[in-house]
Design a protein around this motif. Sequence first.
Motif, PDB file in Angstrom:
ATOM      1  N   ASP A 142      42.380  21.244  47.171  1.00 53.05           N
ATOM      2  CA  ASP A 142      42.991  22.546  47.422  1.00 53.05           C
ATOM      3  C   ASP A 142      42.441  23.606  46.476  1.00 53.05           C
ATOM      4  N   ARG A 143      42.099  23.190  45.248  1.00 49.00           N
ATOM      5  CA  ARG A 143      41.624  24.150  44.264  1.00 49.00           C
ATOM      6  C   ARG A 143      40.297  24.771  44.685  1.00 49.00           C
ATOM      7  N   ARG A 144      39.540  24.082  45.527  1.00 49.45           N
ATOM      8  CA  ARG A 144      38.281  24.630  46.004  1.00 49.45           C
ATOM      9  C   ARG A 144      38.489  25.966  46.704  1.00 49.45           C
ATOM     10  N   LYS A 145      39.616  26.121  47.368  1.00 47.91           N
ATOM     11  CA  LYS A 145      39.840  27.294  48.202  1.00 47.91           C
ATOM     12  C   LYS A 145      40.253  28.523  47.407  1.00 47.91           C
ATOM     13  N   ASP A 146      40.908  28.317  46.264  1.00 47.75           N
ATOM     14  CA  ASP A 146      41.502  29.477  45.621  1.00 47.75           C
ATOM     15  C   ASP A 146      41.304  29.540  44.107  1.00 47.75           C
ATOM     16  N   PHE A 147      40.246  28.903  43.604  1.00 44.89           N
ATOM     17  CA  PHE A 147      40.023  28.952  42.165  1.00 44.89           C
ATOM     18  C   PHE A 147      39.599  30.356  41.753  1.00 44.89           C
ATOM     19  N   VAL A 148      40.406  30.977  40.904  1.00 46.56           N
ATOM     20  CA  VAL A 148      40.084  32.286  40.347  1.00 46.56           C
ATOM     21  C   VAL A 148      40.293  32.181  38.849  1.00 46.56           C
ATOM     22  N   SER A 149      39.244  32.388  38.076  1.00 44.37           N
ATOM     23  CA  SER A 149      39.386  32.309  36.631  1.00 44.37           C
ATOM     24  C   SER A 149      40.251  33.455  36.128  1.00 44.37           C
ATOM     25  N   GLN A 174      32.602  27.649  36.145  1.00 52.62           N
ATOM     26  CA  GLN A 174      32.948  26.373  36.757  1.00 52.62           C
ATOM     27  C   GLN A 174      34.413  26.050  36.522  1.00 52.62           C
ATOM     28  N   GLY A 175      35.078  25.598  37.583  1.00 52.88           N
ATOM     29  CA  GLY A 175      36.460  25.156  37.490  1.00 52.88           C
ATOM     30  C   GLY A 175      36.609  23.900  38.322  1.00 52.88           C
ATOM     31  N   GLY A 176      36.515  22.738  37.685  1.00 51.47           N
ATOM     32  CA  GLY A 176      36.539  21.493  38.449  1.00 51.47           C
ATOM     33  C   GLY A 176      35.245  21.334  39.216  1.00 51.47           C
ATOM     34  N   ASN A 192      40.647  33.699  32.707  1.00 51.01           N
ATOM     35  CA  ASN A 192      40.045  33.978  31.411  1.00 51.01           C
ATOM     36  C   ASN A 192      38.593  33.548  31.475  1.00 51.01           C
ATOM     37  N   PRO A 193      37.655  34.452  31.220  1.00 49.11           N
ATOM     38  CA  PRO A 193      36.249  34.101  31.395  1.00 49.11           C
ATOM     39  C   PRO A 193      35.691  33.153  30.355  1.00 49.11           C
ATOM     40  N   PHE A 194      36.426  32.921  29.260  1.00 49.52           N
ATOM     41  CA  PHE A 194      35.852  32.110  28.208  1.00 49.52           C
ATOM     42  C   PHE A 194      36.543  30.761  28.001  1.00 49.52           C
ATOM     43  N   TYR A 195      37.821  30.663  28.331  1.00 48.28           N
ATOM     44  CA  TYR A 195      38.532  29.418  28.073  1.00 48.28           C
ATOM     45  C   TYR A 195      39.415  29.010  29.237  1.00 48.28           C
ATOM     46  N   GLU A 196      39.534  27.708  29.438  1.00 49.51           N
ATOM     47  CA  GLU A 196      40.444  27.145  30.423  1.00 49.51           C
ATOM     48  C   GLU A 196      41.157  25.981  29.762  1.00 49.51           C
ATOM     49  N   ASP A 197      42.476  26.044  29.693  1.00 47.19           N
ATOM     50  CA  ASP A 197      43.272  25.009  29.035  1.00 47.19           C
ATOM     51  C   ASP A 197      42.835  24.798  27.582  1.00 47.19           C
ATOM     52  N   GLY A 198      42.450  25.883  26.910  1.00 48.77           N
ATOM     53  CA  GLY A 198      42.084  25.783  25.507  1.00 48.77           C
ATOM     54  C   GLY A 198      40.680  25.285  25.247  1.00 48.77           C
TER      55      GLY A 198
END
Length: 201
Positions: free
Chosen positions: A38-45, A76-78, A47-53
């Motif tokens: 599902d994340r493929r459809k709506d991944f929007v960053s 990249q997100g996943g 924060n451009p520098f960090y994800e989950d710390g």
Amino acid sequence: MKHNFIDRSNEQACRIIFAGAIAIAVASIYLVYRRKKDRRKDFVSTNPFYEDGRPMERYIFSLTNDNQPIQAMVEQGGDCYAVHLDGKYAGSLWQNEENSLQWITQDEALKPFVSDIGKKLSKVYSRDCFSAILMGTYPEVVAADWKSSETLEVIVEEETDLEIFATFLKDEVTNLVSFDDHLDLIVKKAHDAYFVIITVN
């Protein structure tokens, strides 16, 4: 007799607990898989520098649209990538595992650029695309221009302490390099004659 009944009850309880644990594990795997799809459809960053710390993989490419330069920020997100074109979110793209890993998107604004971005992502770890990694990793870097096949001029923000940044980059750059080719980085501020050379490989 009473002892045997207790043993059978304990054995039955263990089987029920074991079956329940397996059911929970299977359900968890399924939910993670669904969430990943599902994340493929709506991944929007956000924060451009960090994800989950943790630092994200982020690249900045130069593209053209009707002969006009356009900057693509790709994060990249996943298993998919969020894309911003000239600072505006354009959509996400991913590789279709059922179709020779072709890059695809469901976002109309992104469709004209999918092929070019896919080509750049396929060689992002080469020397030719090292500028995309530098700009994506360090917000201090505002531009990176090739002066020759082995020389990359890296322009940093005016507010940046050049000596501190260059020292830091010299220590860290080997962690970003995935190629064996020689490369010289000329690190400087725009309109300033002073520069620092960092040699890679």
